[in-house]
Enzyme design. Sequence first.
Site, PDB file in Angstrom:
ATOM      1  N   ARG A 226      82.825  54.825  -6.494  1.00 23.46           N
ATOM      2  CA  ARG A 226      83.724  54.608  -5.314  1.00 23.46           C
ATOM      3  C   ARG A 226      83.096  54.335  -4.287  1.00 23.46           C
ATOM      4  O   ARG A 226      82.243  55.184  -3.891  1.00 23.46           O
ATOM      5  CB  ARG A 226      84.994  55.498  -5.295  1.00 23.46           C
ATOM      6  CG  ARG A 226      86.190  55.411  -6.374  1.00 23.46           C
ATOM      7  CD  ARG A 226      86.688  53.929  -6.431  1.00 23.46           C
ATOM      8  NE  ARG A 226      88.110  54.101  -7.274  1.00 23.46           N
ATOM      9  CZ  ARG A 226      87.856  53.485  -8.443  1.00 23.46           C
ATOM     10  NH1 ARG A 226      86.609  53.018  -8.890  1.00 23.46           N
ATOM     11  NH2 ARG A 226      88.804  53.349  -9.306  1.00 23.46           N
ATOM     12  N   HIS A 274      82.670  44.692  -7.506  1.00 17.34           N
ATOM     13  CA  HIS A 274      83.475  45.752  -8.322  1.00 17.34           C
ATOM     14  C   HIS A 274      83.832  45.168  -9.896  1.00 17.34           C
ATOM     15  O   HIS A 274      84.590  45.210 -10.136  1.00 17.34           O
ATOM     16  CB  HIS A 274      84.712  46.090  -7.627  1.00 17.34           C
ATOM     17  CG  HIS A 274      85.250  47.429  -7.988  1.00 17.34           C
ATOM     18  ND1 HIS A 274      86.081  48.177  -7.070  1.00 17.34           N
ATOM     19  CD2 HIS A 274      85.212  47.923  -9.360  1.00 17.34           C
ATOM     20  CE1 HIS A 274      86.474  49.220  -8.001  1.00 17.34           C
ATOM     21  NE2 HIS A 274      85.982  49.202  -9.123  1.00 17.34           N
TER      22      HIS A 274
HETATM   23  P1  NAP Z   1      85.515  61.528 -15.398  1.00 14.78           P
HETATM   24  O1  NAP Z   1      85.784  61.191 -16.938  1.00 14.78           O
HETATM   25  O2  NAP Z   1      86.960  62.008 -14.964  1.00 14.78           O
HETATM   26  O3  NAP Z   1      84.293  62.462 -15.119  1.00 14.78           O
HETATM   27  C1  NAP Z   1      84.269  62.767 -13.870  1.00 14.78           C
HETATM   28  C2  NAP Z   1      83.022  63.695 -13.747  1.00 14.78           C
HETATM   29  O4  NAP Z   1      82.491  64.026 -12.578  1.00 14.78           O
HETATM   30  C3  NAP Z   1      83.128  64.914 -14.884  1.00 14.78           C
HETATM   31  O5  NAP Z   1      81.759  65.145 -15.352  1.00 14.78           O
HETATM   32  C4  NAP Z   1      83.350  65.920 -13.763  1.00 14.78           C
HETATM   33  O6  NAP Z   1      82.781  67.336 -14.050  1.00 14.78           O
HETATM   34  C5  NAP Z   1      82.466  65.449 -12.553  1.00 14.78           C
HETATM   35  N1  NAP Z   1      82.889  65.878 -11.156  1.00 14.78           N
HETATM   36  C6  NAP Z   1      84.127  65.886 -10.679  1.00 14.78           C
HETATM   37  N2  NAP Z   1      84.259  66.443  -9.514  1.00 14.78           N
HETATM   38  C7  NAP Z   1      82.782  67.120  -9.261  1.00 14.78           C
HETATM   39  C8  NAP Z   1      82.357  67.651  -8.246  1.00 14.78           C
HETATM   40  N3  NAP Z   1      82.968  67.976  -7.202  1.00 14.78           N
HETATM   41  N4  NAP Z   1      81.038  68.221  -8.659  1.00 14.78           N
HETATM   42  C9  NAP Z   1      80.315  67.800  -9.653  1.00 14.78           C
HETATM   43  N5  NAP Z   1      80.715  67.022 -10.589  1.00 14.78           N
HETATM   44  C10 NAP Z   1      82.161  66.747 -10.284  1.00 14.78           C
HETATM   45  O7  NAP Z   1      85.564  60.201 -14.582  1.00 14.78           O
HETATM   46  P2  NAP Z   1      85.049  58.650 -15.269  1.00 14.78           P
HETATM   47  O8  NAP Z   1      86.157  58.078 -16.115  1.00 14.78           O
HETATM   48  O9  NAP Z   1      83.717  58.921 -15.771  1.00 14.78           O
HETATM   49  O10 NAP Z   1      84.729  57.828 -14.005  1.00 14.78           O
HETATM   50  C11 NAP Z   1      83.698  58.072 -13.076  1.00 14.78           C
HETATM   51  C12 NAP Z   1      83.671  57.214 -11.835  1.00 14.78           C
HETATM   52  O11 NAP Z   1      83.760  55.742 -12.077  1.00 14.78           O
HETATM   53  C13 NAP Z   1      85.159  57.390 -11.214  1.00 14.78           C
HETATM   54  O12 NAP Z   1      84.833  57.317  -9.762  1.00 14.78           O
HETATM   55  C14 NAP Z   1      85.789  55.853 -11.558  1.00 14.78           C
HETATM   56  O13 NAP Z   1      86.672  55.779 -10.251  1.00 14.78           O
HETATM   57  C15 NAP Z   1      84.716  54.989 -11.420  1.00 14.78           C
HETATM   58  N6  NAP Z   1      84.791  53.706 -12.113  1.00 14.78           N
HETATM   59  C16 NAP Z   1      84.304  52.617 -11.682  1.00 14.78           C
HETATM   60  C17 NAP Z   1      84.545  51.483 -12.147  1.00 14.78           C
HETATM   61  C18 NAP Z   1      83.790  50.211 -11.607  1.00 14.78           C
HETATM   62  O14 NAP Z   1      84.074  49.175 -12.289  1.00 14.78           O
HETATM   63  N7  NAP Z   1      82.693  50.526 -10.791  1.00 14.78           N
HETATM   64  C19 NAP Z   1      85.243  51.337 -13.460  1.00 14.78           C
HETATM   65  C20 NAP Z   1      85.920  52.342 -13.844  1.00 14.78           C
HETATM   66  C21 NAP Z   1      85.554  53.660 -13.352  1.00 14.78           C
HETATM   67  P3  NAP Z   1      83.626  68.347 -15.057  1.00 14.78           P
HETATM   68  O15 NAP Z   1      83.102  67.361 -16.309  1.00 14.78           O
HETATM   69  O16 NAP Z   1      82.885  69.345 -14.994  1.00 14.78           O
HETATM   70  O17 NAP Z   1      84.985  68.246 -14.894  1.00 14.78           O
HETATM   71  C1  GLV Z   2      88.056  50.475 -11.850  1.00 18.09           C
HETATM   72  O1  GLV Z   2      87.188  50.860 -10.958  1.00 18.09           O
HETATM   73  C2  GLV Z   2      88.798  51.406 -12.384  1.00 18.09           C
HETATM   74  O2  GLV Z   2      89.093  52.637 -11.635  1.00 18.09           O
HETATM   75  O3  GLV Z   2      89.546  51.199 -13.334  1.00 18.09           O
END
Ligand code: NAP
Ligand code: GLV
Length: 311
Positions: A226, A274
């Site tokens: 983000r 994005h």
């Molecule tokens: P997720 O499954 O919720 O994983 C989050 C990870 O971050 C977990 O390992 C969590 O640790 C860790 N975390 C959370 N808060 C933390 C902190 N304060 N300090 C250290 N580690 C922390 O998320 P995801 O689905 O992988 O998504 C990751 C990111 O990608 C998000 O920001 C999402 O919005 C973004 N995203 C971007 C796109 C794009 O096209 N650019 C698309 C989809 C998603 P724990 O395992 O210990 O809880």
């Molecule tokens: C994209 O950034 C999503 O959150 O799915």
Amino acid sequence: MAILIAADLSADEWASWWPALQAALPDEQLVRDRAQVPAGQIDIALVANPKGGELQGLPGLALIQSLWAGVEGLLADPTVPADVPLARMVDPAMNEAMAQTALWAVLGLHRRFFSYAVQQQARQWRQRAQWRADEVPVAVLGLGHMGRAVAQRLALNGYPVRGWSRSQAEVDGVVALAGEAALAHVLSTARVVINLLPLTPATRAFFNADRFAQMLRGASLVNLARGAHVVEADLLAALDSGRLGHAVLDVFGTEPLPASHAFWGHPQITVLPHVAALTDPRSAAPVVAQNIRALRQGRPLEHLVDRSRGY
Ligand code: NAP
Ligand code: GLV
């Protein structure tokens, strides 16, 4: 009962979501406008940037299913009922897309392909040193669904990968570390730092001047999570001073990135609109349907957001 799709989608997006959802949920009544059915009949809302207040006054609402992975916008909206379970999008096809984007970014940085693109603009013929993948340590911050896929893909391609998360994780081929104490070590040993943290109060403005100062001189940042994770002015200062070498940015504080923004023309910044992992209705609609069937059959819901943690 009926399912409300409360989504701010373009005509093209509707044209792909609507048939995909209908095909995945053939026995359900789907409505795009809540006025189509009495409010009490709506028990599920599928949401993507819903209008403020759109989920209020639905007494039977039992599930809010996000069509996006990131839910910070929903959590920040006080009109989204806080007592209704909220599930986010977790789609293996998106994890794969994210792994591809991260691999492209790391290869581009490691092999200096972004620098060669800038050289081409100046018609400059200059060969740069060629490093091996095992000489380019990469840090992946956030080892959730996306971070794990990214860390594993990079490890399989020969990069030494350290992952960092809140709680201790185990990821094949990756050195996984957890907690604040490990962060300085992770940041200070990587040539490339990839951000895949969720946007929460604890991670907003995470990449600021202090964190850039902890990174190796000349290291690169890849932000695929983000825009608000990064303090933009601090990033520009770090690039201009040589503290950081390059940034690959897919996400921004303001999207679309305004045409006048300094990032567009910066030679050390690569901008993506994005697209690191777009939600594909063809794979996402079946994911949604699975959770809806779980609700209907009284089974546990998947990928529920912990509102106290913010992700
Ligand atoms: P997720 O499954 O919720 O994983 C989050 C990870 O971050 C977990 O390992 C969590 O640790 C860790 N975390 C959370 N808060 C933390 C902190 N304060 N300090 C250290 N580690 C922390 O998320 P995801 O689905 O992988 O998504 C990751 C990111 O990608 C998000 O920001 C999402 O919005 C973004 N995203 C971007 C796109 C794009 O096209 N650019 C698309 C989809 C998603 P724990 O395992 O210990 O809880
Ligand atoms: C994209 O950034 C999503 O959150 O799915």
